[in-house]
Design an enzyme around this catalytic site. Structure first.
Site, PDB file in Angstrom:
ATOM      1  N   GLY A  85     -28.717  40.477   5.291  1.00 31.31           N
ATOM      2  CA  GLY A  85     -27.588  41.147   4.647  1.00 31.31           C
ATOM      3  C   GLY A  85     -26.609  40.208   3.961  1.00 31.31           C
ATOM      4  O   GLY A  85     -25.571  40.650   3.462  1.00 31.31           O
TER       5      GLY A  85
ATOM      6  N   PRO B  44     -32.700  36.630   6.280  1.00 32.93           N
ATOM      7  CA  PRO B  44     -32.227  36.782   4.903  1.00 32.93           C
ATOM      8  C   PRO B  44     -33.363  37.197   3.967  1.00 32.93           C
ATOM      9  O   PRO B  44     -34.470  36.675   4.061  1.00 32.93           O
ATOM     10  CB  PRO B  44     -31.738  35.368   4.545  1.00 32.93           C
ATOM     11  N   GLY B  45     -33.085  38.144   3.091  1.00 31.28           N
ATOM     12  CA  GLY B  45     -34.059  38.545   2.069  1.00 31.28           C
ATOM     13  C   GLY B  45     -33.479  38.202   0.705  1.00 31.28           C
ATOM     14  O   GLY B  45     -33.832  37.211   0.071  1.00 31.28           O
TER      15      GLY B  45
ATOM     16  N   ARG C 162     -32.295  49.268  -9.251  1.00 34.24           N
ATOM     17  CA  ARG C 162     -31.028  49.090  -8.511  1.00 34.24           C
ATOM     18  C   ARG C 162     -29.786  49.605  -9.242  1.00 34.24           C
ATOM     19  O   ARG C 162     -28.923  50.216  -8.611  1.00 34.24           O
ATOM     20  CB  ARG C 162     -30.848  47.626  -8.090  1.00 34.24           C
TER      21      ARG C 162
ATOM     22  N   CYS D 263     -36.912  58.085 -19.182  1.00 38.76           N
ATOM     23  CA  CYS D 263     -36.326  59.355 -19.617  1.00 38.76           C
ATOM     24  C   CYS D 263     -35.271  59.837 -18.628  1.00 38.76           C
ATOM     25  O   CYS D 263     -35.416  60.894 -18.010  1.00 38.76           O
ATOM     26  CB  CYS D 263     -37.427  60.383 -19.782  1.00 38.76           C
ATOM     27  N   GLU D 264     -34.251  59.040 -18.441  1.00 42.44           N
ATOM     28  CA  GLU D 264     -33.122  59.356 -17.569  1.00 42.44           C
ATOM     29  C   GLU D 264     -31.905  58.765 -18.237  1.00 42.44           C
ATOM     30  O   GLU D 264     -31.912  57.573 -18.571  1.00 42.44           O
ATOM     31  CB  GLU D 264     -33.260  58.644 -16.209  1.00 42.44           C
TER      32      GLU D 264
ATOM     33  N   TYR E 102     -35.484  42.947  -4.584  1.00 45.48           N
ATOM     34  CA  TYR E 102     -35.491  44.414  -4.645  1.00 45.48           C
ATOM     35  C   TYR E 102     -35.675  44.938  -6.067  1.00 45.48           C
ATOM     36  O   TYR E 102     -35.047  45.911  -6.472  1.00 45.48           O
ATOM     37  CB  TYR E 102     -34.220  44.992  -3.990  1.00 45.48           C
TER      38      TYR E 102
HETATM   39  C1  LIG Z   1     -34.386  44.704   9.357  1.00 43.91           C
HETATM   40  C2  LIG Z   1     -33.964  44.033   8.109  1.00 43.91           C
HETATM   41  N1  LIG Z   1     -33.829  42.693   8.108  1.00 43.91           N
HETATM   42  C3  LIG Z   1     -33.476  42.020   6.987  1.00 43.91           C
HETATM   43  C4  LIG Z   1     -33.234  42.695   5.799  1.00 43.91           C
HETATM   44  C5  LIG Z   1     -32.870  41.881   4.591  1.00 43.91           C
HETATM   45  O1  LIG Z   1     -31.658  42.219   4.045  1.00 43.91           O
HETATM   46  P1  LIG Z   1     -31.073  41.318   2.876  1.00 43.91           P
HETATM   47  O2  LIG Z   1     -32.081  41.291   1.794  1.00 43.91           O
HETATM   48  O3  LIG Z   1     -29.833  42.013   2.463  1.00 43.91           O
HETATM   49  O4  LIG Z   1     -30.820  39.968   3.440  1.00 43.91           O
HETATM   50  C6  LIG Z   1     -33.351  44.088   5.762  1.00 43.91           C
HETATM   51  C7  LIG Z   1     -33.079  44.821   4.512  1.00 43.91           C
HETATM   52  O5  LIG Z   1     -33.132  46.003   4.399  1.00 43.91           O
HETATM   53  C8  LIG Z   1     -33.733  44.769   6.945  1.00 43.91           C
HETATM   54  O6  LIG Z   1     -33.890  46.090   6.952  1.00 43.91           O
END
Ligand SMILES: Cc1ncc(COP(=O)(O)O)c(C=O)c1O
Length: 433
Positions: A245, A288-289, A326, A357-358, A386
Site C-alpha cells: 500500500g 509492496p506492489g 485506472r 466507447c465510453e 495495475y
Molecule cells: C494482500 C495485498 N498485499 C499487497 C498488495 C499491494 O498493494 P500495493 O500495490 O498498493 O503496494 C495488495 C494490493 O491489493 C494486496 O491485496
C-alpha cells in the site's frame, strides 16, 4: 536508477531509450518497463527492510504487474512473490520462482487453486476466512503435506485513500474481522492442526497510502491481538505480514515517499509494543506492489486525431481504458510527455482521450502540451502498476505489447495481441454455421 522520463533536446528518454525509437520498433500502444528502475526498487526494499531488520522478507505483490520475465527479475533480486490466483501462481511456476518464497493470497480461492498451491509447496497460504482455513486443511491432508498459513485480519483501520482501494476497514470483504471473536475461535481450532502450521497474521489496509499512521496503527492493533492470544491461549505468533500500500506520486514534480518512511516506524512500533506486552517480536513481511513497479513503467501512444469541441481540445490516442482502466475506475491522475516535441513550449491545454466507447475513457484531463497533431507520440508516465495486469479487451482491442528496456537492450516480455486473438476463444454453435 535509469533515466526515467528525462529530456534530451526534443527526445523523451526512458530507461536509456528514445521513446520515438521504441514506438517505431515495437508499435503503439506500448507498455515500456525499465529493468534498472524495477531492480533499483527491489534493492531499496532489500537494503532498507530486509537487511535492516532480522528475519524479514519483502514480498513483491504480483497483482501490480506479472509476467514470467517479471518473476525472473523479482526472484533474482531475492524478494518473495505474492500471488492471488491460479493464473498468477502458474506464472510463477513457469518462471521457476522459488516456491518457498511464494505467498498465496486472495479472497474467494477455489478448491482447485488451493490444491495447486498446496501441491506446489508455496511458502505460505494466507487464509481469508474460516471456511477457507478448513479447505486449506483438507487440501493439505489430501496431499499429505503440512501447509504454513497466515490468517488475514481486518484491523478496522480506515486508510486515507480512495474507498475502492481501502481494504482494512470494518466491513471489508477481506480477512477475518478482529472485532467479532472469530479469530480467537479459529486460532483455537487450528493451532495444533496436524496439516496446518499456523504461523501468524497478515494485514493489508489499502493501496496508494502516503502517510505511515494507518500502517503504524494497524501494527499496534495486531500486536495487542497477538498479546491477547498469547495470554488467553498460549498461542505464539511467529510471523506478521504487514501488507503493502506504500504510495507513489503521479505528479513528476513530487517525490514518492521512501519505503523506510513506512517500514522504520512500523518496525520500531512492532518492537516497542511487543516488548511492552512481553511477547517475542515475530518475523516480518511487507508486500509492496505499486511501489516497486509503478514508476518503472510508461505507456506510449500515438495521437490519432485532434479535435476541438465545447472549448476542449481532445487528442484521441490508439489505446485507453483497455490498457489503463485506472483513470475511469478511480479517477487516477497521470502526467505525460511528448516524445519528439520535448523542446516545444507547452502552450496548449489538451485532454488525452482513449479510444473506447465510453465518455469516461479519458486518460488525462487538461494537460499542458505543445500543439499536437495526428501522428504525435504521447508517453504517459508512471503506468507500471495495475495497467497491464488490469487490461481488458473491451471493444475487442488487442492488449499492447510490453517491452523491458535497459541501455542497449529492448526485449518483448509480453507479445502484442492480434485481431486473430480477439476471435481465438469464440465458438460458433452448429446451427449458426
Ligand atoms: C494482500 C495485498 N498485499 C499487497 C498488495 C499491494 O498493494 P500495493 O500495490 O498498493 O503496494 C495488495 C494490493 O491489493 C494486496 O491485496
Amino acid at each position: 536508477m535509469a533515466e526515467l522520463g528525462a529530456e534530451n533536446g526534443s527526445k523523451f528518454i526512458f530507461g536509456g531509450w528514445d521513446g520515438a525509437e521504441l514506438a517505431a520498433k515495437f508499435g503503439t500502444p506500448l507498455y515500456v518497463y525499465s529493468e534498472e528502475a524495477i531492480r533499483s526498487r527491489c534493492r531499496e526494499a532489500r537494503e532498507t527492510f530486509m537487511e535492516r531488520w532480522d528475519d524479514s522478507l519483502a514480498v513483491y505483490a504480483g497483482k501490480a504487474f506479472l509476467t514470467t520475465a517479471m518473476c525472473k527479475i523479482v526472484a533474482s533480486e531475492g524478494l518473495g512473490l505474492d500471488v492471488v490466483s491460479g493464473g498468477e501462481l502458474h506464472t510463477a511456476m513457469e518462471a521457476g520462482f522459488p516456491m518457498e518464497r511464494v505467498f498465496f493470497h486472495g479472497n474467494g480461492k477455489t478448491d482447485e487453486e488451493l490444491r495447486l498451491a498446496v501441491e506446489a509447496g508455496v511458502g505460505r497460504i494466507v487464509a481469508d476466512g474460516p471456511s477457507e482455513l478448513a479447505r486449506i486443511e483438507a487440501a493439505s491432508r489430501l496431499s499429505g503435506k503440512r501447509t504454513a498459513v497466515l490468517m488475514r485480519v481486518t484491523p478496522g483501520v480506515d486508510a486515507d485513500t480512495h474507498k475502492y482501494i481501502q481494504t482494512g476497514h470494518t466491513g471489508s470483504k477481506f480477512g477475518f474481522p478482529l472485532s467479532e471473536g472469530v479469530l480467537a475461535d479459529e486460532v483455537g481450532r487450528y493451532r495444533d492442526a496436524e496439516f496446518l502450521d499456523l504461523k501468524g497474521f497478515h494485514f493489508h489496509i489499502g493501496s496508494q497510502i502516503f502517510e505511515n499512521k494507518s500502517h503504524v496503527m494497524s501494527v499496534k492493533i495486531l500486536v495487542k491481538t497477538m498479546a491477547e492470544l498469547a495470554r488467553s491461549q498460549g498461542f505464539q505468533t511467529r510471523e506478521l505480514n504487514m501488507g503493502g500500500g506504500f504510495g507513489v506520486e503521479f505528479d513528476p514534480r513530487k517525490k514518492s515517499p521512501s519505503l523506510a518512511s513506512f517500514t522504520d516506524p512500523m518496525m520500531e512500533t512492532l518492537t516497542a509494543v511487543c516488548r511492552e506486552e512481553g511477547i517475542p517480536v515475530p518475523g516480518t513481511f511487507i508486500e509492496p506492489g505499486r511501489w516497486i513497479v509503478s514508476e518503472a513503467g510508461a505507456t506510449l501512444y500515438t495521437v490519432q486525431e485532434v479535435k476541438k469541441t465545447g472549448g476542449i481540445t481532445y487528442a484521441a490516442v490508439d489505446g485507453g481504458m483497455t490498457d489503463n482502466p485506472r483513470p475511469a475506475l478511480y479517477g487516477a491522475k497521470y502526467h505525460a510527455h511528448f516524445p519528439g516535441k520535448m523542446d516545444i513550449p507547452r502552450s496548449e491545454t489538451v485532454t488525452i482521450a482513449g479510444k473506447c466507447c465510453e465518455s469516461g475513457d479519458i486518460i488525462i484531463e487538461n494537460l499542458k502540451s505543445p500543439p499536437l497533431e495526428r501522428g504525435d507520440l504521447v508517453a504517459v508516465l508512471n503506468t507500471g502498476a495495475y495497467t497491464f495486469s488490469m487490461a481488458s479487451n473491451y471493444n475487442r482491442l488487442p492488449r499492447p505489447a510490453a517491452v523491458l528496456v535497459s541501455p542497449g537492450r529492448a526485449d518483448v516480455i509480453a507479445e502484442r495481441q492480434t485481431w486473430d486473438d480477439m476471435v481465438r476463444w469464440d465458438r460458433v454453435p452448429g446451427h449458426l454455421r
